[in-house]
Design a protein around this motif. Structure first.
Motif, PDB file in Angstrom:
ATOM      1  N   TYR A   1     -10.468   3.409  13.564  1.00  0.00           N
ATOM      2  CA  TYR A   1     -11.138   3.094  12.641  1.00  0.00           C
ATOM      3  C   TYR A   1     -11.740   4.138  11.559  1.00  0.00           C
ATOM      4  CZ  TYR A   1     -11.145  -1.851  14.122  1.00  0.00           C
ATOM      5  OH  TYR A   1     -10.590  -3.249  14.513  1.00  0.00           O
ATOM      6  N   ASN A   2     -11.659   5.323  12.390  1.00  0.00           N
ATOM      7  CA  ASN A   2     -12.180   6.508  11.531  1.00  0.00           C
ATOM      8  C   ASN A   2     -10.764   7.029  10.379  1.00  0.00           C
ATOM      9  OD1 ASN A   2     -14.647   6.816  12.392  1.00  0.00           O
ATOM     10  ND2 ASN A   2     -14.110   8.343  14.062  1.00  0.00           N
ATOM     11  N   HIS A   3      -9.780   6.685  10.861  1.00  0.00           N
ATOM     12  CA  HIS A   3      -8.353   6.991  10.232  1.00  0.00           C
ATOM     13  C   HIS A   3      -8.144   5.937   9.280  1.00  0.00           C
ATOM     14  CE1 HIS A   3      -7.397  11.280  12.047  1.00  0.00           C
ATOM     15  NE2 HIS A   3      -7.856  10.506  12.951  1.00  0.00           N
ATOM     16  N   PHE A   4      -8.386   4.576   9.777  1.00  0.00           N
ATOM     17  CA  PHE A   4      -7.851   3.326   9.033  1.00  0.00           C
ATOM     18  C   PHE A   4      -8.829   2.194   9.160  1.00  0.00           C
ATOM     19  CE2 PHE A   4      -4.411   5.495  11.207  1.00  0.00           C
ATOM     20  CZ  PHE A   4      -3.422   5.709   9.880  1.00  0.00           C
ATOM     21  N   PRO A   5      -9.441   1.752   8.081  1.00  0.00           N
ATOM     22  CA  PRO A   5     -10.642   1.063   8.133  1.00  0.00           C
ATOM     23  C   PRO A   5     -10.604  -0.284   8.528  1.00  0.00           C
ATOM     24  CG  PRO A   5     -10.051   1.317   5.840  1.00  0.00           C
ATOM     25  CD  PRO A   5      -9.303   2.300   6.637  1.00  0.00           C
ATOM     26  N   SER A   6      -9.076  -0.521   8.567  1.00  0.00           N
ATOM     27  CA  SER A   6      -8.961  -2.271   9.199  1.00  0.00           C
ATOM     28  C   SER A   6      -7.524  -2.228   9.875  1.00  0.00           C
ATOM     29  CB  SER A   6      -9.094  -3.048   8.012  1.00  0.00           C
ATOM     30  OG  SER A   6      -8.025  -2.920   7.092  1.00  0.00           O
ATOM     31  N   LYS A   7      -7.249  -3.375  10.513  1.00  0.00           N
ATOM     32  CA  LYS A   7      -5.966  -3.347  11.140  1.00  0.00           C
ATOM     33  C   LYS A   7      -4.967  -3.741   9.934  1.00  0.00           C
ATOM     34  CE  LYS A   7      -4.562  -7.034  13.537  1.00  0.00           C
ATOM     35  NZ  LYS A   7      -3.977  -8.028  14.384  1.00  0.00           N
ATOM     36  N   GLU A   8      -5.288  -4.240   8.911  1.00  0.00           N
ATOM     37  CA  GLU A   8      -4.533  -4.432   7.689  1.00  0.00           C
ATOM     38  C   GLU A   8      -4.083  -3.361   7.146  1.00  0.00           C
ATOM     39  OE1 GLU A   8      -6.542  -8.200   8.712  1.00  0.00           O
ATOM     40  OE2 GLU A   8      -7.337  -6.115   8.370  1.00  0.00           O
ATOM     41  N   GLU A   9      -5.155  -2.255   6.820  1.00  0.00           N
ATOM     42  CA  GLU A   9      -4.778  -0.963   6.357  1.00  0.00           C
ATOM     43  C   GLU A   9      -3.640  -0.090   7.271  1.00  0.00           C
ATOM     44  OE1 GLU A   9      -4.538   2.018   3.611  1.00  0.00           O
ATOM     45  OE2 GLU A   9      -5.228  -0.069   3.492  1.00  0.00           O
ATOM     46  N   LEU A  10      -4.202  -0.320   8.724  1.00  0.00           N
ATOM     47  CA  LEU A  10      -3.262   0.429   9.187  1.00  0.00           C
ATOM     48  C   LEU A  10      -1.637   0.100   9.470  1.00  0.00           C
ATOM     49  CD1 LEU A  10      -2.700   2.201  11.823  1.00  0.00           C
ATOM     50  CD2 LEU A  10      -3.558   0.845  13.327  1.00  0.00           C
ATOM     51  N   PHE A  11      -1.790  -1.389   9.298  1.00  0.00           N
ATOM     52  CA  PHE A  11      -0.300  -1.919   9.246  1.00  0.00           C
ATOM     53  C   PHE A  11       0.482  -1.407   8.160  1.00  0.00           C
ATOM     54  CE2 PHE A  11       2.310  -5.497   7.600  1.00  0.00           C
ATOM     55  CZ  PHE A  11       3.299  -5.572   8.483  1.00  0.00           C
ATOM     56  N   ALA A  12      -0.343  -1.446   6.801  1.00  0.00           N
ATOM     57  CA  ALA A  12       0.070  -0.960   5.577  1.00  0.00           C
ATOM     58  C   ALA A  12       0.570   0.240   5.620  1.00  0.00           C
ATOM     59  CB  ALA A  12      -0.658  -1.144   4.466  1.00  0.00           C
ATOM     60  N   GLU A  13      -0.186   1.145   6.232  1.00  0.00           N
ATOM     61  CA  GLU A  13       0.390   2.631   6.244  1.00  0.00           C
ATOM     62  C   GLU A  13       1.541   3.003   7.291  1.00  0.00           C
ATOM     63  OE1 GLU A  13      -0.736   5.442   4.683  1.00  0.00           O
ATOM     64  OE2 GLU A  13      -2.055   3.788   3.278  1.00  0.00           O
ATOM     65  N   THR A  14       1.446   1.998   8.357  1.00  0.00           N
ATOM     66  CA  THR A  14       2.678   2.182   9.184  1.00  0.00           C
ATOM     67  C   THR A  14       4.074   1.681   8.414  1.00  0.00           C
ATOM     68  OG1 THR A  14       1.134   1.766  11.091  1.00  0.00           O
ATOM     69  CG2 THR A  14       3.707   1.324  11.334  1.00  0.00           C
ATOM     70  N   VAL A  15       3.897   0.651   7.848  1.00  0.00           N
ATOM     71  CA  VAL A  15       4.949   0.144   7.052  1.00  0.00           C
ATOM     72  C   VAL A  15       5.511   1.102   5.875  1.00  0.00           C
ATOM     73  CG1 VAL A  15       6.217  -1.710   5.527  1.00  0.00           C
ATOM     74  CG2 VAL A  15       4.802  -2.148   7.522  1.00  0.00           C
ATOM     75  N   MET A  16       4.497   1.628   5.173  1.00  0.00           N
ATOM     76  CA  MET A  16       4.815   2.667   4.201  1.00  0.00           C
ATOM     77  C   MET A  16       5.480   3.914   4.754  1.00  0.00           C
ATOM     78  SD  MET A  16       3.937   1.441   1.272  1.00  0.00           S
ATOM     79  CE  MET A  16       4.240   3.208   0.251  1.00  0.00           C
ATOM     80  N   GLU A  17       4.873   4.481   5.751  1.00  0.00           N
ATOM     81  CA  GLU A  17       5.313   5.584   6.259  1.00  0.00           C
ATOM     82  C   GLU A  17       6.856   5.414   7.159  1.00  0.00           C
ATOM     83  OE1 GLU A  17       4.596   7.107  10.441  1.00  0.00           O
ATOM     84  OE2 GLU A  17       3.688   8.651   9.237  1.00  0.00           O
ATOM     85  N   MET A  18       7.338   4.335   7.233  1.00  0.00           N
ATOM     86  CA  MET A  18       8.605   4.009   7.869  1.00  0.00           C
ATOM     87  C   MET A  18       9.402   3.901   6.874  1.00  0.00           C
ATOM     88  SD  MET A  18      10.403   3.501  10.524  1.00  0.00           S
ATOM     89  CE  MET A  18       9.529   3.003  11.823  1.00  0.00           C
ATOM     90  N   PHE A  19       8.890   3.135   5.642  1.00  0.00           N
ATOM     91  CA  PHE A  19       9.784   3.059   4.399  1.00  0.00           C
ATOM     92  C   PHE A  19      10.229   4.485   3.910  1.00  0.00           C
ATOM     93  CE2 PHE A  19      10.000   2.966  -0.082  1.00  0.00           C
ATOM     94  CZ  PHE A  19      10.995   2.216  -0.298  1.00  0.00           C
ATOM     95  N   GLU A  20       9.050   5.443   3.801  1.00  0.00           N
ATOM     96  CA  GLU A  20       9.414   6.811   3.007  1.00  0.00           C
ATOM     97  C   GLU A  20      10.289   7.563   3.994  1.00  0.00           C
ATOM     98  OE1 GLU A  20       5.415   7.857   2.444  1.00  0.00           O
ATOM     99  OE2 GLU A  20       5.176   6.643   0.526  1.00  0.00           O
ATOM    100  N   ARG A  21       9.913   7.328   5.427  1.00  0.00           N
ATOM    101  CA  ARG A  21      10.824   8.196   6.347  1.00  0.00           C
ATOM    102  C   ARG A  21      12.159   7.876   5.918  1.00  0.00           C
ATOM    103  NH1 ARG A  21       9.500   7.273  12.408  1.00  0.00           N
ATOM    104  NH2 ARG A  21       7.419   7.751  11.599  1.00  0.00           N
ATOM    105  N   ASN A  22      12.541   6.440   5.890  1.00  0.00           N
ATOM    106  CA  ASN A  22      13.949   6.084   5.825  1.00  0.00           C
ATOM    107  C   ASN A  22      14.598   6.433   4.209  1.00  0.00           C
ATOM    108  OD1 ASN A  22      15.202   4.291   8.062  1.00  0.00           O
ATOM    109  ND2 ASN A  22      13.235   4.105   8.185  1.00  0.00           N
TER     110      ASN A  22
END
Length: 206
Positions: free
Chosen positions: A48-69
């Motif tokens: 939670y220090n890095h990501f304020p919510s599970k929703e934000e963590l999910f968004a960042e996970t998807v964004m990173e995977m998208f940008e990596r590809n």
């Protein structure tokens, strides 16, 4: 020389990797912050220090995977090479990213969220839309060089990639279809590029 990551960056990296594993395996609703923290070997508070919510963590996970590809689909436009040759190379790179099983699995979760919880998924989709992908940048450069018809490069990019995705992405995401074999990948790319150039190329012999 590779600069080692700081401890806080290593923890963030571990959290994102663990989140990707959990979201792919369990979906958004079933994945828990407790489980992600345990897999990342950090405390729940650290997550939670890095990501304020599970929703934000999910968004960042998807964004990173998208940008990596998306970063793999990079090919600088060249006025010395034929458009067909360059586009075939570019679309084969795209095929390679779409065959990535981790990417497909996470995309399936994101699409499910867009259907079941659009209020959560729509902001994420808007963020994805703000990223200029390599294909769009390539088309923009070819337009500036006068070899493709003027117009919205994002529209042209979506038209081209939509034909690829209709064979090599959506069946895998929606129905769990197997990745296309190499021969069929080449066939789809050749047909998609031919149709694209027939409409968008200034010179039909490009």
């Amino acid at each position: 020389m590779t600069i080692p990551l700081r401890l806080t960056d290593r923890k963030r990296r571990a959290i994102l990797d663990a989140a990707a594993d959990q979201f792919r395996a369990q979906g958004f609703d079933a994945a828990s912050v407790d489980g992600i923290a345990a897999l990342a070997q950090v405390s729940k508070r650290t997550v939670y220090n890095h990501f304020p919510s599970k929703e934000e963590l999910f968004a960042e996970t998807v964004m990173e995977m998208f940008e990596r590809n998306a970063g793999l689909v990079e090919l600088d436009y060249s006025r010395e090479r034929g458009l067909r040759e360059q586009l075939i190379d570019l679309m084969m790179l795209k095929m390679r990213t779409l065959a990535d099983r981790d990417f497909v699995d996470l995309a399936r979760v994101a699409v499910g969220e867009a259907i079941h919880a659009p209020e959560r998924a729509l902001p994420l989709l808007a963020r994805l839309g703000e990223r200029e992908e390599g294909v769009t940048a390539w088309i923009r450069a070819a337009q500036r060089d006068g070899r493709l018809k003027p117009g919205d490069p994002l529209f042209a990019s979506t038209m081209l990639q939509g034909q690829i995705k209709s064979f090599a992405f959506w069946p895998q995401v929606a129905f769990g279809a197997a990745p296309l074999p190499a021969a069929q990948q080449a066939q789809v790319v050749e047909a998609a590029v031919s149709m694209f150039l027939a409409y968008f190329a200034v010179d039909a012999a490009a």
